[in-house]
Write an enzyme that holds these catalytic residues in place. Structure first.
Site, PDB file in Angstrom:
ATOM      1  N   HIS A 108     -13.074   1.866   0.771  1.00 25.68           N
ATOM      2  CA  HIS A 108     -12.948   0.793   1.780  1.00 25.68           C
ATOM      3  C   HIS A 108     -13.555  -0.524   1.290  1.00 25.68           C
ATOM      4  O   HIS A 108     -13.912  -1.384   2.093  1.00 25.68           O
ATOM      5  CB  HIS A 108     -13.668   1.145   3.115  1.00 25.68           C
ATOM      6  CG  HIS A 108     -13.044   2.252   3.888  1.00 25.68           C
ATOM      7  ND1 HIS A 108     -13.799   3.146   4.615  1.00 25.68           N
ATOM      8  CD2 HIS A 108     -11.756   2.603   4.066  1.00 25.68           C
ATOM      9  CE1 HIS A 108     -12.989   4.012   5.209  1.00 25.68           C
ATOM     10  NE2 HIS A 108     -11.738   3.702   4.893  1.00 25.68           N
TER      11      HIS A 108
ATOM     12  N   ARG B  89     -12.304  14.355   8.899  1.00 27.02           N
ATOM     13  CA  ARG B  89     -13.177  14.723   7.766  1.00 27.02           C
ATOM     14  C   ARG B  89     -14.606  14.963   8.243  1.00 27.02           C
ATOM     15  O   ARG B  89     -15.106  14.254   9.114  1.00 27.02           O
ATOM     16  CB  ARG B  89     -13.193  13.615   6.711  1.00 27.02           C
ATOM     17  CG  ARG B  89     -11.873  13.462   6.013  1.00 27.02           C
ATOM     18  CD  ARG B  89     -11.922  12.335   4.999  1.00 27.02           C
ATOM     19  NE  ARG B  89     -10.707  11.559   5.083  1.00 27.02           N
ATOM     20  CZ  ARG B  89     -10.587  10.281   4.747  1.00 27.02           C
ATOM     21  NH1 ARG B  89     -11.630   9.621   4.275  1.00 27.02           N
ATOM     22  NH2 ARG B  89      -9.440   9.662   4.854  1.00 27.02           N
TER      23      ARG B  89
ATOM     24  N   GLU C 145      -7.282  -6.287   4.978  1.00 28.99           N
ATOM     25  CA  GLU C 145      -7.220  -5.909   3.563  1.00 28.99           C
ATOM     26  C   GLU C 145      -6.043  -6.593   2.862  1.00 28.99           C
ATOM     27  O   GLU C 145      -6.130  -6.957   1.698  1.00 28.99           O
ATOM     28  CB  GLU C 145      -7.126  -4.381   3.434  1.00 28.99           C
ATOM     29  CG  GLU C 145      -8.431  -3.731   3.860  1.00 28.99           C
ATOM     30  CD  GLU C 145      -8.325  -2.261   4.183  1.00 28.99           C
ATOM     31  OE1 GLU C 145      -8.725  -1.445   3.353  1.00 28.99           O
ATOM     32  OE2 GLU C 145      -7.838  -1.916   5.279  1.00 28.99           O
TER      33      GLU C 145
ATOM     34  N   ASN D 195       0.862  -1.174   0.000  1.00 22.78           N
ATOM     35  CA  ASN D 195       0.000   0.000   0.000  1.00 22.78           C
ATOM     36  C   ASN D 195       0.902   1.228   0.000  1.00 22.78           C
ATOM     37  O   ASN D 195       1.429   1.613   1.043  1.00 22.78           O
ATOM     38  CB  ASN D 195      -0.905  -0.038   1.234  1.00 22.78           C
ATOM     39  CG  ASN D 195      -1.861   1.128   1.290  1.00 22.78           C
ATOM     40  OD1 ASN D 195      -1.817   2.032   0.436  1.00 22.78           O
ATOM     41  ND2 ASN D 195      -2.726   1.140   2.278  1.00 22.78           N
TER      42      ASN D 195
ATOM     43  N   ARG E 256      -2.423  -2.032  -3.586  1.00 24.71           N
ATOM     44  CA  ARG E 256      -3.695  -1.366  -3.335  1.00 24.71           C
ATOM     45  C   ARG E 256      -3.773  -0.121  -4.212  1.00 24.71           C
ATOM     46  O   ARG E 256      -2.826   0.669  -4.260  1.00 24.71           O
ATOM     47  CB  ARG E 256      -3.764  -0.953  -1.871  1.00 24.71           C
ATOM     48  CG  ARG E 256      -5.005  -0.164  -1.588  1.00 24.71           C
ATOM     49  CD  ARG E 256      -4.882   0.530  -0.271  1.00 24.71           C
ATOM     50  NE  ARG E 256      -6.114   1.214   0.040  1.00 24.71           N
ATOM     51  CZ  ARG E 256      -6.179   2.333   0.743  1.00 24.71           C
ATOM     52  NH1 ARG E 256      -5.089   2.883   1.209  1.00 24.71           N
ATOM     53  NH2 ARG E 256      -7.329   2.896   0.993  1.00 24.71           N
TER      54      ARG E 256
END
Ligand code: ADP
Length: 404
Positions: free
Chosen positions: A178, A239, A382, A8, A89
Site C-alpha cells: 500500500h 486476512r 493511487e 492495475n 501498478r
C-alpha cells in the site's frame, strides 16, 4: 497537456483510469472484471457517461484490446496516438526498487525474478505490461510499486528476528505494501496541516479490504504493519493479520490440511469474515452489529483493537505523532471504526470530535481544533500517483526506453 493511462492488472481483472496531466483530470475510468471467467463485465465512465457491458473477454490480450477500443469509441481520446504514457501498478519491487521505474527489457526481467516474492500478484501485473506493449509499443510505460515507499525502513524495522542468513539467502524481510497510498495521503496531510512534510510525524491507516498502518517520519516510511506478504499486520476483511506462527503446524495437524490449505484459510476465510462468520464487508458487519449480532460486534472490536495498538506502538517508534490519517474504503467512510480505533487515546493528545467524525469520503479534519494531535480523513488516490510518476519518468525526463 498529456494523457496518461493508469493500469492495475490483476489475475482476472483490470482497473484503469485515463488522466489528463498535469491537471489530474480524470477523463475516463473503469474496470474489467471476470477476465477468462463466465460473463466478463466491462464498465467505464467517460465524462459522466456510463457504459456497462457483458463481453467475451477470454484473456488479458482481449481485455486490453477492448479497453483501447472503448477509449476511442467513447471519445475519451480521438485516437490511440493521444495516449502519451502508461503507468502500471506492480505489487512487488523487492529491494531493487525504491522508486518507480521506466519499463524496458531489463526491468521486465527483474520483475519476473521478483514474482517469486509475489506469486499471486506480480505475474498478472507483468501480463498487463506485456499486453499493452504489444498494442502500443512506442508509448513509454512506467512501473509503480506498492513496496517502493517502504524501502526507507531501517533494518531494525524490516528484519525478522530469525537467522540472519535467511534474509541474505532468500530475501526474507518485511517489505510492506500500500506504499503508493501511504505516500499520497502523507503528502496531502502535510498540505492540509500547512507544514513541511519533512517536519511531521504521521501514522497513516489504510483500511480497505486489505489494511495496513504506516509510521511516516519526515515523509519517510519507517515502519509498516504488512510484512513479507500482505497477510501480516492488522485484522483485515478476510486476512488474519499477525498471529502466533506456531498456529500453522497446529492447525495443519488438527484439521488435516496442508500448509498451503491453512495459508488459504488465513488469507481468504479469516479476518472479519472469520470472526463474524458471515461477511468480510464492513458495511454488512456494521448493519448486523447495530441489530445486536454479537459476533458482528466482536469483529468490529477485533479489527479496531489491532489498529488502536499499532497507533500506540508507532507513536512510540517516532517518539510522538503529529497527525493520524484515515484512508481507503473503511478509513474514509466508517465513523464507527474511526471512533473505536481512537477511543481512549486522549492520554496521547488525540481528541476526536464526534460531530466532525460523521464525514464520509471527503478530506476533512475530524479532531477538535485544540487537539495537539490532528486526525485527518483523506480519500486515497493511487491512480494520480501512478500518473504523476509516469509523467515524471516518461515524459519530463524523456528517456527513450529500449524496445521490449
Ligand atoms: P480494497 O482494498 O478492495 O481497495 P476498499 O478500499 O474499496 O477496498 O474498501 C472496502 C471496504 O470499505 C469494505 O469493507 C467496505 O465495506 C468498506 N466501505 C466502503 N464504503 C463504506 C461505507 N460507506 N461505510 C462503511 N464501510 C464502507
Amino acid at each position: 497537456m498529456v494523457n496518461i493511462l493508469a493500469v492495475n492488472a490483476g489475475s482476472s481483472s483490470l482497473k484503469f483510469q485515463l488522466l489528463r496531466m498535469p491537471e489530474e483530470h480524470v477523463v475516463a475510468k473503469g474496470l474489467i472484471e471476470r477476465i477468462g471467467l463466465k460473463e466478463p463485465i466491462f464498465s467505464m465512465t467517460t465524462n459522466g457517461r456510463k457504459l456497462k457491458l457483458i463481453e467475451k473477454i477470454p484473456n488479458h490480450q482481449e481485455a486490453v484490446q477492448l479497453l483501447l477500443h472503448y477509449l476511442v469509441d467513447q471519445r475519451a481520446v480521438n485516437s490511440l496516438n493521444e495516449i502519451d504514457g502508461i503507468g502500471h501498478r506492480l505489487v512487488h519491487g523487492g529491494e531493487q526498487y525504491s522508486d518507480s521505474v521506466l519499463i524496458d527489457d531489463e526491468a521486465i526481467k527483474v520483475f519476473e525474478q521478483l514474482s517469486d516474492l509475489a506469486p499471486l500478484h506480480n505475474p498478472a501485473n507483468i501480463t498487463g505490461i506485456k499486453e499493452f506493449n504489444k498494442v502500443l509499443p512506442t508509448v513509454p510505460a512506467v512501473a509503480v510499486f506498492d513496496t517502493a515507499f517502504h524501502q526507507t525502513m531501517p533494518e531494525s524495522s524490516y528484519l525478522y528476528s530469525i537467522p540472519y542468513d535467511y534474509y541474505k539467502k532468500y530475501g526474507i524481510r518485511k517489505y510492506g505494501f500500500h506504499g503508493t497510498s501511504h505516500k499520497y495521503v502523507s503528502e496531502r496531510a502535510a498540505q492540509m496541516l500547512n507544514r513541511p512534510l519533512e517536519s511531521i510525524r504521521l501514522i497513516s491507516c489504510h483500511l480497505g479490504n486489505g489494511a495496513s498502518i504506516a509510521a511516516i517520519d519526515g515523509g519517510r516510511s519507517i515502519d509498516t504493519s504488512m510484512g513479507f506478504t500482505p497477510l501480516a499486520g492488522v485484522t483485515m476483511g478476510t486476512r488474519s493479520g499477525n498471529l502466533d506462527p506456531a498456529l500453522i503446524p497446529f492447525l495443519m495437524e488438527k484439521t488435516d490440511k496442508s500448509a498451503e490449505e491453512v495459508l488459504d484459510i488465513l488469507n481468504k476465510k479469516s479476518g472479519m469474515l472469520g470472526v463474524s462468520g458471515f461477511s468480510s464487508d464492513l458495511r454488512d458487519i456494521e448493519v448486523e452489529a447495530l441489530k445486536g449480532n454479537s459476533r458482528a460486534q466482536l469483529a468490529l472490536d477485533v479489527f479496531a483493537n489491532r489498529i488502536h495498538k499499532y497507533i500506540g506502538s508507532y507513536a512510540a517508534r517516532m517518539n510522538g505523532v503529529d497527525a493520524i490519517i484515515f484512508t481507503a474504503g473503511i478509513g474514509e467512510n466508517s465513523d464507527v471504526i474511526r471512533s473505536k480505533v481512537l477511543a481512549g487515546l486522549q492520554f496521547m493528545g488525540i481528541y476526536m470530535d464526534p460531530d466532525l467524525n460523521k464525514i464520509r469520503g471527503k478530506e476533512a479534519f475530524i479532531s477538535f481544533p485544540y487537539s495537539p494531535v490532528k486526525v485527518l480523513v483523506i480519500p486515497t488516490n493511487e491512480e494520480v500517483m501512478i500518473a504523476r510518476d509516469t509523467v515524471r519518468l516518461a515524459i519530463i525526463n524523456k528517456k527513450i526506453p529500449k524496445a521490449l
